[in-house]
Design a protein around this motif. Sequence first.
Motif, PDB file in Angstrom:
ATOM      1  N   GLY A 228       0.796  -1.222   0.000  1.00 35.07           N
ATOM      2  CA  GLY A 228       0.000   0.000   0.000  1.00 35.07           C
ATOM      3  C   GLY A 228       0.825   1.266   0.000  1.00 35.07           C
ATOM      4  N   ALA A 229       2.086   1.181   0.415  1.00 29.93           N
ATOM      5  CA  ALA A 229       2.950   2.363   0.395  1.00 29.93           C
ATOM      6  C   ALA A 229       3.115   2.903  -1.014  1.00 29.93           C
ATOM      7  CB  ALA A 229       4.311   2.035   0.995  1.00 29.93           C
ATOM      8  N   CYS A 299      -7.416  -0.317  -4.012  1.00 30.14           N
ATOM      9  CA  CYS A 299      -6.465   0.706  -3.573  1.00 30.14           C
ATOM     10  C   CYS A 299      -6.769   1.155  -2.144  1.00 30.14           C
ATOM     11  CB  CYS A 299      -6.495   1.906  -4.510  1.00 30.14           C
ATOM     12  SG  CYS A 299      -6.087   1.538  -6.231  1.00 30.14           S
ATOM     13  N   LEU A 300      -8.040   1.397  -1.845  1.00 31.15           N
ATOM     14  CA  LEU A 300      -8.407   1.870  -0.516  1.00 31.15           C
ATOM     15  C   LEU A 300      -8.042   0.840   0.545  1.00 31.15           C
ATOM     16  CD1 LEU A 300      -9.731   3.920   1.353  1.00 31.15           C
ATOM     17  CD2 LEU A 300     -11.942   2.843   0.850  1.00 31.15           C
ATOM     18  N   VAL A 301      -8.341  -0.413   0.283  1.00 30.49           N
ATOM     19  CA  VAL A 301      -8.013  -1.470   1.234  1.00 30.49           C
ATOM     20  C   VAL A 301      -6.506  -1.518   1.469  1.00 30.49           C
ATOM     21  CG1 VAL A 301      -7.960  -3.976   1.483  1.00 30.49           C
ATOM     22  CG2 VAL A 301     -10.079  -2.856   0.838  1.00 30.49           C
ATOM     23  N   HIS A 302      -5.729  -1.364   0.406  1.00 33.07           N
ATOM     24  CA  HIS A 302      -4.274  -1.418   0.559  1.00 33.07           C
ATOM     25  C   HIS A 302      -3.722  -0.211   1.297  1.00 33.07           C
ATOM     26  CE1 HIS A 302      -2.311  -4.947  -1.081  1.00 33.07           C
ATOM     27  NE2 HIS A 302      -3.300  -5.043  -1.958  1.00 33.07           N
ATOM     28  N   LEU A 303      -4.281   0.962   1.075  1.00 33.75           N
ATOM     29  CA  LEU A 303      -3.792   2.139   1.786  1.00 33.75           C
ATOM     30  C   LEU A 303      -4.076   2.014   3.281  1.00 33.75           C
ATOM     31  CD1 LEU A 303      -2.432   4.913   1.519  1.00 33.75           C
ATOM     32  CD2 LEU A 303      -4.721   5.908   1.341  1.00 33.75           C
ATOM     33  N   ILE A 304      -5.280   1.579   3.627  1.00 34.90           N
ATOM     34  CA  ILE A 304      -5.631   1.379   5.036  1.00 34.90           C
ATOM     35  C   ILE A 304      -4.722   0.306   5.644  1.00 34.90           C
ATOM     36  CG2 ILE A 304      -7.428   0.544   6.603  1.00 34.90           C
ATOM     37  CD1 ILE A 304      -7.921   3.385   5.516  1.00 34.90           C
TER      38      ILE A 304
END
Length: 327
Positions: A228-229, A299-304
């Motif tokens: 997610g980084a 993307c949202l799941v990975h950023l969180i």
Amino acid sequence: MTGHFRYTSPQPPKSATGVVADVYAQLATDFGIERASTFVVLSASPPLLTATWALVRESLLAGHVSRTEKEVVAAGVSLANRCAFCVVAHTVLLHATGDHRLAETIGGGGTPDAPGHRELLAWGKDMSIPQPFPAGHAPEHIGTALAFHFVNRVVSSLLTEDMLPGGAQKYRLVRSAAGRSLARTVRRELRQGASLALLETEGAEPAWAAGSPVGTAFGALRTAAHLGAGLLSDEDAAFVRESVAGWDGVTALPLNSAELPGRVERPGARLALLAARAPYRITDEDVAAWRVPPFTDHCLVHLIAFGAFCAVERIEANLPTHSKELA
């Protein structure tokens, strides 16, 4: 799907294929909840889903340490993180172990009667204190605690607070009945390692895991979460890591903190940092400011997950280096 999900729209589990369907099948048999939203919310990313499930299964569900003891630890973590959804979930699962008084005492914010349970609950709330268990139990207890530091943050960020429809979890009889329905599954002995074949990532195993399946799962989740980084600029990713590294691992981040980036100027860094240090303070406006095309559920799941795992690593770094000796 609607209901528990705040910002994502996962595909219905019945339409799942491949490794996602395999995880759901193991969930049904080993966890007892076929469509557990804590895992369904991660289904947009099979690497995150498989690693999270593996860590929870191999630490909390399988192994030789008492399931009741591990549920007490998980409840302590959830209480510390103010994750209302997970506090109720572990209350229900404690009912499933058969210790109904303990379930309601902890779920209501009370102190258990048994000294061992009191110590485990206190350690779950603050893992920097001495570990109240033998060294041989460390992989399961530490793995459980760190798993739920991650899960709590995902849940607080992406799910509603209600574990059951209509907020029915507020009734003791409902919590007890839900637990009784899971009793047979919760009391089964599971073979360790059965989830590892599902993993899509791998990573270095921590020393505390002592070469156990818990360590394999933890390494896989670390790798998947850090993907997610890549959704942030190098500057913002470094900022999140540095802010979390300088945190005490306990104190929540105030919304008016000078450390918190602006919603308009640096929405991704703001969202990831909130996921790490105060996920229950994420607002609709925070998500909307960052989630613009081409960003998706994936993307949202990975950023969180990136923010959440930065917090996990900070808490892991606070672990004391000693445990109770085996009697």
